[in-house]
Design a protein around this motif. Structure first.
Motif, PDB file in Angstrom:
ATOM      1  N   ALA A  13       0.824  -1.200   0.000  1.00  0.00           N
ATOM      2  CA  ALA A  13       0.000   0.000   0.000  1.00  0.00           C
ATOM      3  C   ALA A  13       0.862   1.256   0.000  1.00  0.00           C
ATOM      4  O   ALA A  13       1.854   1.347   0.718  1.00  0.00           O
ATOM      5  N   ARG A  14       0.463   2.221  -0.836  1.00  0.00           N
ATOM      6  CA  ARG A  14       1.164   3.497  -0.884  1.00  0.00           C
ATOM      7  C   ARG A  14       0.371   4.563  -0.144  1.00  0.00           C
ATOM      8  O   ARG A  14      -0.866   4.527  -0.118  1.00  0.00           O
ATOM      9  N   ILE A  15       1.087   5.506   0.450  1.00  0.00           N
ATOM     10  CA  ILE A  15       0.483   6.666   1.078  1.00  0.00           C
ATOM     11  C   ILE A  15       0.545   7.796   0.057  1.00  0.00           C
ATOM     12  O   ILE A  15       1.623   8.214  -0.358  1.00  0.00           O
ATOM     13  N   ILE A  16      -0.618   8.278  -0.331  1.00  0.00           N
ATOM     14  CA  ILE A  16      -0.728   9.284  -1.387  1.00  0.00           C
ATOM     15  C   ILE A  16      -1.190  10.609  -0.787  1.00  0.00           C
ATOM     16  O   ILE A  16      -2.027  10.634   0.117  1.00  0.00           O
ATOM     17  N   CYS A  17      -0.654  11.694  -1.303  1.00  0.00           N
ATOM     18  CA  CYS A  17      -1.045  13.026  -0.857  1.00  0.00           C
ATOM     19  C   CYS A  17      -1.923  13.681  -1.915  1.00  0.00           C
ATOM     20  O   CYS A  17      -1.541  13.755  -3.087  1.00  0.00           O
ATOM     21  N   SER A  18      -3.087  14.157  -1.514  1.00  0.00           N
ATOM     22  CA  SER A  18      -3.935  14.903  -2.431  1.00  0.00           C
ATOM     23  C   SER A  18      -3.379  16.307  -2.616  1.00  0.00           C
ATOM     24  O   SER A  18      -3.040  16.989  -1.649  1.00  0.00           O
ATOM     25  N   THR A  19      -3.325  16.763  -3.870  1.00  0.00           N
ATOM     26  CA  THR A  19      -2.890  18.142  -4.096  1.00  0.00           C
ATOM     27  C   THR A  19      -3.910  19.123  -3.525  1.00  0.00           C
ATOM     28  O   THR A  19      -3.581  20.281  -3.262  1.00  0.00           O
ATOM     29  N   GLY A  20      -5.136  18.663  -3.292  1.00  0.00           N
ATOM     30  CA  GLY A  20      -6.153  19.504  -2.669  1.00  0.00           C
ATOM     31  C   GLY A  20      -5.838  19.823  -1.219  1.00  0.00           C
ATOM     32  O   GLY A  20      -6.399  20.768  -0.650  1.00  0.00           O
ATOM     33  N   ALA A  21      -4.948  19.033  -0.603  1.00  0.00           N
ATOM     34  CA  ALA A  21      -4.521  19.327   0.766  1.00  0.00           C
ATOM     35  C   ALA A  21      -3.541  20.488   0.795  1.00  0.00           C
ATOM     36  O   ALA A  21      -3.299  21.087   1.839  1.00  0.00           O
ATOM     37  N   LEU A  22      -2.967  20.808  -0.359  1.00  0.00           N
ATOM     38  CA  LEU A  22      -1.913  21.821  -0.446  1.00  0.00           C
ATOM     39  C   LEU A  22      -2.412  23.157  -0.976  1.00  0.00           C
ATOM     40  O   LEU A  22      -1.906  24.211  -0.569  1.00  0.00           O
ATOM     41  N   ILE A  23      -3.352  23.109  -1.896  1.00  0.00           N
ATOM     42  CA  ILE A  23      -3.789  24.341  -2.546  1.00  0.00           C
ATOM     43  C   ILE A  23      -5.311  24.453  -2.542  1.00  0.00           C
ATOM     44  O   ILE A  23      -6.030  23.472  -2.738  1.00  0.00           O
ATOM     45  N   GLY A  24      -5.782  25.664  -2.319  1.00  0.00           N
ATOM     46  CA  GLY A  24      -7.214  25.930  -2.275  1.00  0.00           C
ATOM     47  C   GLY A  24      -7.453  27.430  -2.407  1.00  0.00           C
ATOM     48  O   GLY A  24      -6.584  28.190  -2.823  1.00  0.00           O
ATOM     49  N   ARG A  25      -8.647  27.852  -2.029  1.00  0.00           N
ATOM     50  CA  ARG A  25      -8.996  29.270  -2.162  1.00  0.00           C
ATOM     51  C   ARG A  25      -8.044  30.172  -1.387  1.00  0.00           C
ATOM     52  O   ARG A  25      -7.729  31.274  -1.835  1.00  0.00           O
ATOM     53  N   ALA A  26      -7.592  29.720  -0.222  1.00  0.00           N
ATOM     54  CA  ALA A  26      -6.754  30.568   0.635  1.00  0.00           C
ATOM     55  C   ALA A  26      -5.445  30.965  -0.031  1.00  0.00           C
ATOM     56  O   ALA A  26      -4.899  32.036   0.265  1.00  0.00           O
ATOM     57  N   ASN A  27      -4.917  30.123  -0.916  1.00  0.00           N
ATOM     58  CA  ASN A  27      -3.675  30.480  -1.613  1.00  0.00           C
ATOM     59  C   ASN A  27      -3.885  30.609  -3.124  1.00  0.00           C
ATOM     60  O   ASN A  27      -2.976  30.363  -3.924  1.00  0.00           O
ATOM     61  N   GLY A  28      -5.113  31.001  -3.460  1.00  0.00           N
ATOM     62  CA  GLY A  28      -5.404  31.322  -4.858  1.00  0.00           C
ATOM     63  C   GLY A  28      -5.415  30.143  -5.807  1.00  0.00           C
ATOM     64  O   GLY A  28      -5.360  30.320  -7.015  1.00  0.00           O
ATOM     65  N   ARG A  29      -5.493  28.931  -5.260  1.00  0.00           N
ATOM     66  CA  ARG A  29      -5.433  27.723  -6.094  1.00  0.00           C
ATOM     67  C   ARG A  29      -4.277  27.803  -7.096  1.00  0.00           C
ATOM     68  O   ARG A  29      -4.420  27.461  -8.274  1.00  0.00           O
TER      69      ARG A  29
END
Length: 273
Positions: free
Chosen positions: A2-18
């Motif tokens: 099993a791999r541990i995957i990071c969602s890019t949605g955890a890093l970027i959103g409205r707060a940092n302008g996507r």
């Protein structure tokens, strides 16, 4: 393994302008095995640039998260909604293929309309699944929160209509509907057989039943889900796939806290060990 995957949605959103370029400085800091790319509605006119940027980073993207509003358009089914949804879905499939993703998570229903007109969503899935397969993509329906019924009821109906369907199980969404006991019970044992649950999102939840004020994606340990017990069940049920962490890791000023994600990756690896 099993791999541990990071969602890019955890890093970027409205707060940092996507700003997708913010992914680059995180790559050397994050201790994950791969990434799940989240496509935002505001990015359709930038996809060539985004794809080139991600390819330059040389990161592994085995999973893509389909743009969420597509499911809402399908549900509304007003003039032009279905045609618009199909056009956007094709673009999502093309993007996933370009990035090398072979799995795609989908919110089959979403937004304020949610599952109000669920028959529209159920009937549309046949075309969506067929189209994704033409691109070599395994389309997985997530147990997205519902206003009128509950995700497992819709999953059950989808399985009846499309016997080879695959799902993404999200722990927060299940806890929101108090369905973690159900997902681990005999009635839904079939979900863990024949690869029906093909991917898992690991996020914590601190609210009660359908507690909309607490519908926030939390890091493991910041809510009340018993992950040690849940993962023990998941592994005993035979699941051997990957796990994506989506927990929001940027603060109101947009600063990304990679150390919080690394702590969650470490905790999750400990549960899986």
């Amino acid at each position: 393994m099993a791999r541990i995957i990071c969602s890019t949605g955890a890093l970027i959103g409205r707060a940092n302008g996507r700003d997708y370029r913010l992914i680059a400085p995180c790559v050397d800091q994050l201790q994950c095995d791969a990434y799940e790319f989240m496509l935002y509605e505001s990015w359709y006119d930038q996809l060539d640039d985004i794809a080139a940027f991600l390819k330059h980073l040389s990161i592994d993207i085995p999973v893509m998260h389909c743009e969420k509003k597509i499911g809402e358009s399908i549900s509304k089914n007003g003039p032009g909604d279905w045609e618009g949804a199909k056009e956007k879905f094709l673009i999502n499939c093309q993007m996933a293929s370009l990035l090398g993703a072979r799995k795609m998570v989908m919110h089959l229903w979403d937004g304020l309309t949610s599952d109000r007109y669920i028959e529209n969503n159920l009937n549309a899935f046949g075309w969506l699944q067929k189209t994704a397969k033409e691109y070599g993509i395994d389309l997985m329906v997530e147990n997205v929160v519902c206003v009128h019924q509950d995700p497992l009821a819709h999953w059950k109906k989808l399985k009846e209509m499309y016997p080879d369907i695959h799902f993404t199980f999200d722990t927060k969404m299940a806890a929101f509907h108090q369905q973690i006991p159900d997902i681990c019970g005999e009635e839904y044992r079939w979900l863990w057989q024949n690869y029906h649950i093909a991917h898992i999102h690991m996020n914590d939840y601190e609210g009660g039943y359908k507690d909309w004020e607490h519908l926030k994606t939390l890091h493991i340990g910041r809510g009340h889900i018993d992950f040690e017990k849940l993962i023990q069940f998941i592994r005993q049920a035979g699941y051997a796939g990957d796990y994506t962490v989506e927990a929001t890791s940027f603060v109101p000023d947009g600063i990304i806290r990679c150390h919080e994600l690394n702590e969650t990756f470490s905790r999750l690896r400990g549960y899986l060990a």
